[in-house]
Design a protein around this motif. Structure first.
Motif, mmCIF file in Angstrom:
data_model
loop_
_atom_site.group_PDB
_atom_site.id
_atom_site.type_symbol
_atom_site.label_atom_id
_atom_site.label_comp_id
_atom_site.label_asym_id
_atom_site.label_seq_id
_atom_site.Cartn_x
_atom_site.Cartn_y
_atom_site.Cartn_z
ATOM 1 N N ASP A 126 -2.044 92.159 58.204
ATOM 2 C CA ASP A 126 -1.875 91.035 59.096
ATOM 3 C C ASP A 126 -1.261 89.946 58.258
ATOM 4 N N PRO A 178 -7.937 82.802 63.595
ATOM 5 C CA PRO A 178 -7.291 84.027 64.609
ATOM 6 C C PRO A 178 -6.979 83.271 66.167
ATOM 7 N N GLY A 199 -6.018 89.483 62.545
ATOM 8 C CA GLY A 199 -7.237 89.470 61.866
ATOM 9 C C GLY A 199 -7.162 88.923 60.620
ATOM 10 N N GLN A 225 -11.729 89.287 72.244
ATOM 11 C CA GLN A 225 -10.679 89.831 71.254
ATOM 12 C C GLN A 225 -10.307 88.934 70.150
ATOM 13 N N ARG A 275 -2.487 91.952 69.897
ATOM 14 C CA ARG A 275 -3.776 91.528 69.711
ATOM 15 C C ARG A 275 -3.817 90.349 68.713
ATOM 16 N N ALA A 294 -11.559 89.446 66.061
ATOM 17 C CA ALA A 294 -10.814 89.223 65.074
ATOM 18 C C ALA A 294 -11.504 88.190 63.811
#
Length: 293
Positions: A84, A180, A133, A23, A130, A27
């Motif tokens: 973001d 990230p 990004g 994940q 999450r 990103a």
């Protein structure tokens, strides 16, 4: 399930057998699709610049800012997902405000980077969220100008642990890049986004470690580097946004501000002339090689 990502990229809180968090890697890919952003640490300040791709002719020039002021002496530019980035800036402002409320002074750039790095890293721990990004570049000028005259902070002791440190050197430029994963480092020159490789190559050519690069030269170099890194996607129009933070004695008086329009236009013209000169040299070199053959 194998370690190539099958199954192990479904949750943010699971490592693959070879220790990867997919994940977070996804990103990073989102960041690499964003416009190029750079930061340059000069001897008397910091320059932040970003390449804003114009996705529609209906967009208003100068709107949709990508560089934000966090506190009076700190700015942030990010590459990647714009929403973001805006949330990230909101959190940074909360951290700066919290520091002022507790310590009665401006937050040091290093302390802000540390807090934001921890905040971003927390978003890599839970399956209900999450990763961010964005990769953000934080630039600021640390000064004692806003602290009390005697250097005392809050209601702490006058000296010793928690009090004023005699002879301690304070102030100066600070530049940090937060990724990230929550990883952050201090930099003399930082680049992220689609054209990061070309931008890094140009930044490495500059004499940043000796402290000989002035803030005005940094503005010109930042414009040139953004134009060089844009060469890979030259078919797309873009807008150059740039801000700077100088020393207390400099043009911005220790504040984070936009580069004046006249100076920015001059830097862009110089960048375009530099690119045209490089193209002419390559053409001359190519013609010379043909003649030799």
């Amino acid at each position: 399930m194998t370690s190539i990502g099958t199954g192990y990229d479904l949750s943010n809180s699971v490592f693959s057998p070879d220790g990867r968090n997919f994940q977070v890697e996804y990103a990073v890919k989102a960041v690499e699709n964003g416009g190029t952003a750079i930061g340059i640490r000069c001897n008397d300040g910091v320059v932040l610049a970003v390449e804003k791709i114009i996705t529609s002719k209906l967009l208003k020039p100068g709107a949709n800012k990508r560089i934000a002021t966090v506190d009076r002496h700190v700015g942030i530019v990010s590459a990647g997902l714009v929403p973001d980035g805006r949330h990230f800036v909101s959190r940074a402002r909360d951290e700066a405000s919290s520091w002022r409320g507790t310590y009665k002074g401006p937050i040091p750039t290093a302390a802000l980077a540390n807090r934001l790095g921890g905040y971003v890293q927390a978003y890599t721990l839970y399956s209900s969220v999450r990763p961010f990004g964005v990769t953000a570049i934080v630039g600021g000028w640390d000064t004692e100008a806003e602290l009390p005259v005697d250097g005392q902070v809050g209601n702490g002791p006058k000296s010793g642990s928690g009090g004023k440190i005699e002879g301690a050197k304070a102030g100066g430029p600070g530049l940090y890049m937060i990724e990230p994963s929550g990883l952050y480092w201090g930099y003399y020159g930082a680049a992220t986004g689609k054209g990061r490789q070309a931008a890094k190559a140009e930044l490495e050519k500059l004499d940043l470690t000796s402290g000989n690069l002035s803030l005005l030269d940094g503005v010109k170099e930042a414009a040139r580097i953004i134009y060089v890194s844009h060469e890979d996607s030259k078919d797309k129009d873009f807008e150059l946004e740039m801000t700077w933070i100088s020393s207390v004695d400099g043009p911005t008086k220790g504040r984070h501000e936009e580069v004046p329009k006249e100076l920015l236009e001059e830097a862009e013209k110089a960048a375009k002339r530099s690119l045209e000169g490089d193209d002419e040299e390559e053409e001359d070199k190519g013609q010379g090689e043909q003649m030799e053959e």
